[in-house]
Scaffold this active site. Structure first.
Site, PDB file in Angstrom:
ATOM      1  N   LYS A  97      10.151 -23.490   3.726  1.00  0.00           N
ATOM      2  CA  LYS A  97      10.349 -24.523   2.707  1.00  0.00           C
ATOM      3  C   LYS A  97      10.253 -23.888   1.322  1.00  0.00           C
ATOM      4  O   LYS A  97       9.202 -23.406   0.916  1.00  0.00           O
ATOM      5  CB  LYS A  97       9.298 -25.628   2.805  1.00  0.00           C
ATOM      6  CG  LYS A  97       9.645 -26.836   1.891  1.00  0.00           C
ATOM      7  CD  LYS A  97       8.446 -27.666   1.521  1.00  0.00           C
ATOM      8  CE  LYS A  97       7.694 -27.147   0.341  1.00  0.00           C
ATOM      9  NZ  LYS A  97       8.423 -27.301  -0.965  1.00  0.00           N
ATOM     10  N   GLY A 123       1.026 -19.935  -3.304  1.00  0.00           N
ATOM     11  CA  GLY A 123       1.016 -21.025  -4.275  1.00  0.00           C
ATOM     12  C   GLY A 123      -0.365 -21.189  -4.877  1.00  0.00           C
ATOM     13  O   GLY A 123      -1.148 -20.239  -4.972  1.00  0.00           O
ATOM     14  N   SER A 124      -0.676 -22.414  -5.265  1.00  0.00           N
ATOM     15  CA  SER A 124      -1.924 -22.674  -5.979  1.00  0.00           C
ATOM     16  C   SER A 124      -3.117 -22.640  -5.042  1.00  0.00           C
ATOM     17  O   SER A 124      -3.016 -22.909  -3.841  1.00  0.00           O
ATOM     18  CB  SER A 124      -1.855 -24.040  -6.668  1.00  0.00           C
ATOM     19  OG  SER A 124      -1.939 -25.089  -5.719  1.00  0.00           O
ATOM     20  N   GLY A 170      -3.715 -24.223  -1.271  1.00  0.00           N
ATOM     21  CA  GLY A 170      -4.146 -23.300  -0.229  1.00  0.00           C
ATOM     22  C   GLY A 170      -5.436 -23.754   0.425  1.00  0.00           C
ATOM     23  O   GLY A 170      -5.594 -23.655   1.656  1.00  0.00           O
ATOM     24  N   GLU A 223      -1.745 -16.524  -0.109  1.00  0.00           N
ATOM     25  CA  GLU A 223      -1.685 -15.735  -1.341  1.00  0.00           C
ATOM     26  C   GLU A 223      -1.694 -16.725  -2.474  1.00  0.00           C
ATOM     27  O   GLU A 223      -0.718 -17.441  -2.694  1.00  0.00           O
ATOM     28  CB  GLU A 223      -0.432 -14.851  -1.347  1.00  0.00           C
ATOM     29  CG  GLU A 223      -0.517 -13.724  -2.369  1.00  0.00           C
ATOM     30  CD  GLU A 223       0.104 -14.090  -3.680  1.00  0.00           C
ATOM     31  OE1 GLU A 223      -0.676 -14.424  -4.615  1.00  0.00           O
ATOM     32  OE2 GLU A 223       1.332 -14.070  -3.797  1.00  0.00           O
ATOM     33  N   CYS A 252       1.258 -14.575 -10.226  1.00  0.00           N
ATOM     34  CA  CYS A 252      -0.100 -14.807  -9.748  1.00  0.00           C
ATOM     35  C   CYS A 252      -1.027 -13.655 -10.089  1.00  0.00           C
ATOM     36  O   CYS A 252      -2.228 -13.853 -10.297  1.00  0.00           O
ATOM     37  CB  CYS A 252      -0.095 -15.073  -8.246  1.00  0.00           C
ATOM     38  SG  CYS A 252       0.809 -13.832  -7.301  1.00  0.00           S
ATOM     39  N   GLU A 276      -6.406 -20.333 -14.336  1.00  0.00           N
ATOM     40  CA  GLU A 276      -5.087 -19.703 -14.295  1.00  0.00           C
ATOM     41  C   GLU A 276      -4.109 -20.536 -15.128  1.00  0.00           C
ATOM     42  O   GLU A 276      -3.776 -21.662 -14.769  1.00  0.00           O
ATOM     43  CB  GLU A 276      -4.594 -19.597 -12.856  1.00  0.00           C
ATOM     44  CG  GLU A 276      -3.305 -18.827 -12.726  1.00  0.00           C
ATOM     45  CD  GLU A 276      -2.851 -18.677 -11.288  1.00  0.00           C
ATOM     46  OE1 GLU A 276      -2.277 -17.628 -10.953  1.00  0.00           O
ATOM     47  OE2 GLU A 276      -3.063 -19.614 -10.494  1.00  0.00           O
TER      48      GLU A 276
END
Length: 497
Positions: A203, A255-256, A260, A277, A311, A408
């Site tokens: 996706k 992703g974030s 996660g 990750e 990231c 972040e």
């Protein structure tokens, strides 16, 4: 980017500095027509065919530089995800039974087609994502092809990868990728999955689906067996349906950290293999013996590459106190030469922010930095009237308690902190919930090794930053996730070992 910036007080002569200001660059636009035909609407890619969604909801993807709608695409439903997983399951037996040398042929073929169509894919990525064409052309696409070439080479050598004799694939891999490197993150996940004999349901992010859908065409062009790769589009609801599907054996997510964490809770006790990750807040550490101009280039590349949508971005600059003024003077001078604007202009250094939502978050965090007492600086810059833009920005007078030093930002915003000793630098660098990357700038090899041994980061760069290679593993500690992608280590995530 900036016209006639104020001259900074430096002893060295800069070739571009003249009494009349900086040299001006004529526009050098890449043609958007090179992206090929973009359909007005897209369905899913399931079982080797483009199919309509079972639902009626559609989403839109826009060009972040112009806010122009590029295409509509389907919002994947639970039924769509189920069809895709079933197609992948049906294809698994045949694909996993192929000799590794045969699977390698398909991966090599995909890599060659990516190279042949690299201009098309680079332009499409820039249009859909907002990043400069020179980054998609010179960084993203070469790395995409390199990952498929690299894992093609492993496909018939898995017995020698260090995981025992005759390692087995897991089955169906559900993969969810972000919007900052859409095609590269696809390659990071699909290439090792296919090399090890797994089939895939992927996706893409809801703001950048176009290159993933174009990759589906490449799969067909390469003659990949039907169902080996399936692509279902949609937002987080589609991703949640995929990661929760009972017939998915492996979940890979980039992703974030918040998402996660949610996936980890969702999969707890399910026996699915999971790699994450997630976010980062990397420290770029500059010592007083570092070559200043080289370090400045590394700082700029570390935080302003891809508009800071990285990231592992070096979003915290830790500079030794004795050279703070000299380094910041050089950094501001360099930032004044950066060119912000049309992502398809080959002279552009900083493109558009990917979405209105991300721009709002960057803007809010930058305002918070000012409100908390940090000093904000950005070069003189005229932002385009349409699209999503944010000027490259640095904050000085930052403490470790400031939100911009802890959270972040995921944008072109750099927080500057100082240190006096290597021990203090390590303590400040590790004072974060993240642990994805770090950078060290010094001429002393012993200091590099001493620092690298103590920094709690998955990747530590020495006198460089943001350098990637398919042979090298990538991943983090703490809230930056777990598992590794890339290199021999990246095979383990898709093997039953």
């Amino acid at each position: 980017m900036a016209k006639n910036p104020k001259k900074t007080e430096r002893n060295d002569e800069r070739p571009a500095q003249r009494s009349g200001g900086l040299f001006e660059y004529a526009p050098a636009p890449e043609s958007p027509a090179a992206a090929g035909d973009i359909a007005t609407s897209y369905g899913h890619f399931i079982g080797g065919e483009f199919v309509d969604s079972s639902g009626s909801e559609a989403l839109k993807t826009v060009n972040p530089a112009t806010e122009q709608v590029l295409a509509e695409f389907a919002q994947g439903t639970d039924e769509d995800v189920d069809r895709a997983v079933k197609a992948a399951r049906d294809a698994f037996a045949g694909w996993s039974a192929l000799p590794g040398s045969e699977r390698a042929k398909y991966l090599f073929r995909i890599a060659r087609i990516v190279q042949e169509r690299s201009r098309e894919l680079a332009v499409l990525e820039s249009i859909d994502n907002g990043k400069p064409i020179k980054e998609t052309r010179d960084v993203d696409l070469p790395l995409v092809a390199a990952h498929f070439f690299y894992y093609a080479g492993w496909a018939d050598k898995l017995d020698y990868a260090g995981f025992g004799r005759n390692p087995r694939p897991l089955g169906v891999a559900g993969q969810v990728i972000p919007w900052n490197f859409p095609l590269l993150m696809l390659a990071w996940k699909i290439a090792p999955a296919l090399a090890t004999g797994n089939t895939v349901v992927l996706k893409p992010a809801e703001t950048t689906p176009l290159t993933a859908l174009r990759f589906a065409e490449i799969c067909r062009q390469a003659g990949l067996p039907k169902g080996v790769v399936n692509i279902v589009t949609g937002d987080g609801r589609t991703g949640a349906a995929l990661t929760a599907h009972p017939d998915v054996n492996k979940v890979a997510f980039t992703g974030s950290t918040n998402v996660g964490r949610s996936i980890a809770r969702q999969l707890a006790g399910s026996r699915k293999k999971l790699s994450l990750e997630l976010g980062g807040k990397a420290a770029n550490i500059v010592f007083d013996d570092a070559p200043i101009d080289q370090a400045v280039e590394g700082i700029v590349n570390g935080i302003f590459f891809n508009q800071g949508h990285v990231c592992c971005a070096g979003s915290r600059l830790l500079v030794q106190e004795s050279i703070q003024d000299e380094l910041l003077d050089a950094l501001k001078h360099r930032m004044a030469t950066l060119r912000l604007g049309d992502p398809l202009d080959k002279n552009t250094d900083i493109g558009a922010i990917n979405s209105a939502a991300q721009l709002a978050r960057i803007t809010e965090l930058a305002a918070t930095g000012e409100a908390e007492g940090a000093e904000r600086w950005a070069p003189e810059c005229q932002l385009p009237s349409a699209g999503y833009w944010f000027a490259p920005t640095i904050f000085t007078g930052v403490s470790q308690a400031h939100r911009i030093a802890r959270e972040e930002v995921f944008g072109p915003v750099l927080s500057v902190l100082t240190f006096r000793t290597p021990t203090e630098a390590v303590e400040k660098a590790n004072n974060t919930q993240y642990g994805l990357s770090a950078g060290i700038w010094t001429e002393k090899g012993s200091r590099i090794l001493w620092m690298a041994d103590r920094l709690r980061a998955g990747v530590v760069w020495a006198n460089t930053f943001n350098k990637f290679d398919p042979t090298s593993p990538f991943g983090g500690y703490k809230e930056s996730g777990y598992g590794r992608e890339g290199g021999r280590h990246g095979l383990e995530a898709y093997l039953d070992v």
